[in-house]
Design a protein around this motif. Sequence first.
Motif, PDB file in Angstrom:
ATOM      1  N   ARG A 100      30.177  36.620  42.550  1.00  0.00           N
ATOM      2  CA  ARG A 100      30.554  38.014  42.782  1.00  0.00           C
ATOM      3  C   ARG A 100      31.987  38.196  42.304  1.00  0.00           C
ATOM      4  O   ARG A 100      32.888  37.497  42.785  1.00  0.00           O
ATOM      5  CB  ARG A 100      30.517  38.373  44.259  1.00  0.00           C
ATOM      6  CG  ARG A 100      29.234  38.110  44.947  1.00  0.00           C
ATOM      7  CD  ARG A 100      28.300  39.266  44.773  1.00  0.00           C
ATOM      8  NE  ARG A 100      27.005  38.862  45.255  1.00  0.00           N
ATOM      9  CZ  ARG A 100      26.060  39.676  45.607  1.00  0.00           C
ATOM     10  NH1 ARG A 100      26.243  40.970  45.484  1.00  0.00           N
ATOM     11  NH2 ARG A 100      24.921  39.228  46.030  1.00  0.00           N
ATOM     12  N   GLU A 104      27.472  43.121  50.684  1.00  0.00           N
ATOM     13  CA  GLU A 104      26.323  42.606  49.919  1.00  0.00           C
ATOM     14  C   GLU A 104      26.127  41.117  50.189  1.00  0.00           C
ATOM     15  O   GLU A 104      25.007  40.642  50.350  1.00  0.00           O
ATOM     16  CB  GLU A 104      26.552  42.808  48.423  1.00  0.00           C
ATOM     17  CG  GLU A 104      26.173  44.188  47.939  1.00  0.00           C
ATOM     18  CD  GLU A 104      26.555  44.369  46.481  1.00  0.00           C
ATOM     19  OE1 GLU A 104      26.474  43.387  45.730  1.00  0.00           O
ATOM     20  OE2 GLU A 104      26.951  45.494  46.120  1.00  0.00           O
ATOM     21  N   ILE A 105      27.236  40.389  50.203  1.00  0.00           N
ATOM     22  CA  ILE A 105      27.140  38.938  50.461  1.00  0.00           C
ATOM     23  C   ILE A 105      26.580  38.709  51.855  1.00  0.00           C
ATOM     24  O   ILE A 105      25.707  37.878  52.074  1.00  0.00           O
ATOM     25  CB  ILE A 105      28.523  38.263  50.311  1.00  0.00           C
ATOM     26  CG1 ILE A 105      29.037  38.454  48.888  1.00  0.00           C
ATOM     27  CG2 ILE A 105      28.447  36.783  50.652  1.00  0.00           C
ATOM     28  CD1 ILE A 105      30.467  38.016  48.673  1.00  0.00           C
ATOM     29  N   VAL A 107      33.223  33.913  45.008  1.00  0.00           N
ATOM     30  CA  VAL A 107      33.862  35.230  44.927  1.00  0.00           C
ATOM     31  C   VAL A 107      35.147  35.024  44.132  1.00  0.00           C
ATOM     32  O   VAL A 107      36.018  34.255  44.548  1.00  0.00           O
ATOM     33  CB  VAL A 107      34.172  35.752  46.343  1.00  0.00           C
ATOM     34  CG1 VAL A 107      34.809  37.115  46.274  1.00  0.00           C
ATOM     35  CG2 VAL A 107      32.897  35.814  47.172  1.00  0.00           C
ATOM     36  N   ILE A 126      31.325  44.671  48.277  1.00  0.00           N
ATOM     37  CA  ILE A 126      30.886  43.363  47.778  1.00  0.00           C
ATOM     38  C   ILE A 126      30.662  42.398  48.946  1.00  0.00           C
ATOM     39  O   ILE A 126      29.674  41.673  49.005  1.00  0.00           O
ATOM     40  CB  ILE A 126      31.942  42.793  46.801  1.00  0.00           C
ATOM     41  CG1 ILE A 126      31.855  43.561  45.498  1.00  0.00           C
ATOM     42  CG2 ILE A 126      31.736  41.296  46.559  1.00  0.00           C
ATOM     43  CD1 ILE A 126      32.744  43.058  44.418  1.00  0.00           C
ATOM     44  N   THR A 134      28.210  31.153  47.448  1.00  0.00           N
ATOM     45  CA  THR A 134      28.571  32.296  46.611  1.00  0.00           C
ATOM     46  C   THR A 134      30.018  32.126  46.185  1.00  0.00           C
ATOM     47  O   THR A 134      30.882  31.840  47.013  1.00  0.00           O
ATOM     48  CB  THR A 134      28.407  33.613  47.404  1.00  0.00           C
ATOM     49  OG1 THR A 134      27.039  33.741  47.736  1.00  0.00           O
ATOM     50  CG2 THR A 134      28.841  34.810  46.601  1.00  0.00           C
ATOM     51  N   SER A 193      25.442  31.974  43.743  1.00  0.00           N
ATOM     52  CA  SER A 193      25.683  33.360  43.299  1.00  0.00           C
ATOM     53  C   SER A 193      27.158  33.552  42.952  1.00  0.00           C
ATOM     54  O   SER A 193      28.019  32.817  43.442  1.00  0.00           O
ATOM     55  CB  SER A 193      25.335  34.333  44.412  1.00  0.00           C
ATOM     56  OG  SER A 193      24.201  33.906  45.086  1.00  0.00           O
TER      57      SER A 193
END
Length: 935
Positions: free
Chosen positions: A192, A206-207, A165, A203, A163, A190
């Motif tokens: 974010r 969520e991760i 970020v 956030i 992910t 992903s």
Amino acid sequence: MTALHFGRVLLGFVLVFVAITQKCLGRKLHIGLFLDEDDLDNQTKSIALQSAMYRIKLVSQYRIEPHYYYLKSTDYFKTEEKACKLLKQGVAAIFGPESPELNDVIQSISTALEIPHFQTLWNPKSGPPTEKFGQIFNMFPSANTLAQAVATLIRESDWKTYTIVYEDETGLIRLQEALTKREPLDPIISYRKLGPGPDHRSILKEIKNSGESQIILDCKIDNIINILKQAKEVNLLEEYHSYILTNLDAHTLNWKEFENIRTNITAIRLIDPNSSGIKDVIRDWHLTEENQQYTKYEIGAESVRVKTALLFDAINLFINSFAAMEEIGEKLPVKQLSCNRYDIASHGNDLSAFIHRECSNNLTENPMLDLKMCRNINVTNNIFAIPSYPRKERLPGPLSGLLQFDEYGQRNYYQLQIIELVNSGFRVTSTWNPDVPDKLYETVTTEEREKEYEKQLTQKNFRVVSRLGAPYLIRVPKPPGKLLRGNDRFEGYAVDLMHKICGYLNCSFTFEVVEDGSYGNYNPEKKEWNGLIRQLLDRKADLAVCDLTITYERRKAVDFTMPFMTLGISILYAKTVKEPQELLSFTNPLSLDVWLYMATAYIVMSMLIFLVARLNPNDWENPHPCDPCPQELENIWDIKNCCWLTLGSIMNQGCDIMPKGISTRMVAGMWWFFSLIMTACYTANLAAFLTMERMGPTIESAEDLAGQTKIKYGCLSGGATYSFFRDSNFSTYHRMFVQMESADPSVFEKDNKDGVKRVLTSNRKYAFLMESSSIEYEMERNCDLIQVGGLLDSKGYGIAMPTNAQYRKQINEAILKMQESGTLTQLKDKWWKEMHGGGQCKEDKHSSEATATELGLDHVGGVFVVLIGGVFVALSIAVCEFLWNVRKIAVDGQMTLKDAFDSELKFAMDIWARKKASKPTSQTVSLEKLSNKIK
Ligand code: GLU
């Protein structure tokens, strides 16, 4: 001397005086420094700048006159205004600003007026930012090469899914290389975007809930600690999490409060605080011009940020090149300029061309090799080590490593260090440079790393999750009055396997049972896993050990070790029922109906022969063959003889009397034909019936199962076997899955145990598709079970763990050692063949082989019974006939029954007597008695 002459002489004196004083005081050079007002690092920066100026004054003929402008990134007009004011002073070079927006303002002015402009900002603008060989020099690593470094780091870290970020869109530009190099089939990553903050917990949560463990954090240096603190709060900074920080200054932060985290944090840095060169330079930063004493403001080498170092390098680069040019006789007059007048700097072009030449790719061909302006500081020859450094020596080389620019003034060579957080400091694990952009040069060897992991493992207590199921994990029955705790509660193959692994690795472990009892199944609607895999994803366990099959889908979520057991799907079925042999099993070849029909046919045919013989004149014979004209004819075919003829023929024995008439012979012939066929059928079937077990419906392979409907079949629901049939493209298996799905009642079972029970109780009407290792286990204990056919696939059981677990390699090695030393086989033998009733079915195998070759008494006993029965019936009839004869003799011979009986019995017992009186009387009997007495 005229006034003119005097004037000229005076002017000459003035010029000489100015020249002498200028020489003594040093030539004054104005420079413009545009700095960010909000930069928290400004104090370090100003110390570094002051130190640089002081050193320049000390070792060269120049006196730098700095003009500082602290600006906000929105101060466009102020920037322009300050720049124009600066031009009027006669500026030699401009440094900064650091905000991209203000940089554009300064860059356009310096380009137009040809003033050397040294930038220290990350400039991702695509395409050539300036004209070729212009006045712009950006000290910051060029955006595209930096993006390559990040891409290589991600690839070498073996991150498949992660992910990103990020704080603003520029972060994605830093990662563009990594993103564009992805293949269409690569796992999804992903993104974010962080909000304005400072609270980013939602956030991060969520991760955390998405199960992601690998995160690339791209944010401003001032936000890193805050974000990681919040990540810690939401448990996103645990053992299996890994972070890559793209900020080049991450190592300058205070990591004290992350001392005990077990998260893997990797960062990149341009400035190596451990190089002795930088340490020496920093020591010098503490000397001030006024008192040459160390300032109270302490700067550690590890706290020097990129932009500070780059600004320091830029000033040194400028003054070094300026001095070098003048030394070789190139005059560089600095003109006063104006924003409104069209005039350009007279020194800019030459100085820039000189820097381009000196700091280009081909440094070896450089004529000014003694210059250190583009090179790393040579430690042994460091000017700051000796304060009274001779003038001839140059100023220090760059802090940020070799300076090399492309034709657009973008820095295209530098060296990055890949660093890893260890306790509260960083250590270098590899280096990278743009010459070999796809490679990281490791500084920590694999062996060193492994040794570290091994040491860590000795302190590790693995949280092992498993599910109850023999022989892998069995709950130990509680001994009376004793409470079992920890691993003492369990036994089984999995427990022994972990004992052996920890024997190799010196670790410890604690077993726990998964609550839902599932192996691990993905629910695409809820987008979540259950069972053991879920426990690993939630980081509630370090390892999952049981009969957990390695599957592609699971492998995407967690890591597996190499298989410790190989197996495949097969069919568990019940053996043919061994019914006890019946006494009259010789009657089995023909059904009861056939026997009844045959008996009826026997009676009917005997009667028919009797009737036909009576009608047929040829069967009426002369009783006295010597008399040609007999008074009467005789027919031998009474009921007794007819029955005897038919019985003799069906028994294959024949008869001493035969019919003579055509019709009687015809009837007898037909009966013989019937007898022939029936006897042949009976004989043929009898062999099969006596030697073989009674067969139920039979299957030999999965194809057989798929091609019939009588035997139902199923498997464990939600396991690897279920997924195999569900996802199979092979038509037979797909058909089998469709049949299983549509079966009512359901053919799926929650546990292998239930499947085995169903096979045993369903009277061969249910087969269970199960993994071969479990089939072997059951067959060792229940001799009524068999494995039908071979393996439908080939796979293995592995130990699962969260992705990127560092100890995977060590556990793999332990499994390999156990495989080679035969420990795995020993363990299997122990739990399959020895413990909990294993090895029960060995004898049965031999006895069943024996029955296949010879017939026992139970097969043919009935024949003996019939024989004995028949003999008894015959003896009974003989007794009846004897008694009837005795009675007849007594009546005919007028004697007592006793005398008649005695005489007849005596005669019958006298086995030598061959002749007998046709009609014994009372006299013959008395005479006989008398003679016996005389004897
Ligand atoms: N070993 C299987 C699994 O890991 C369970 C048993 C089966 O599906 O037959 O899912």
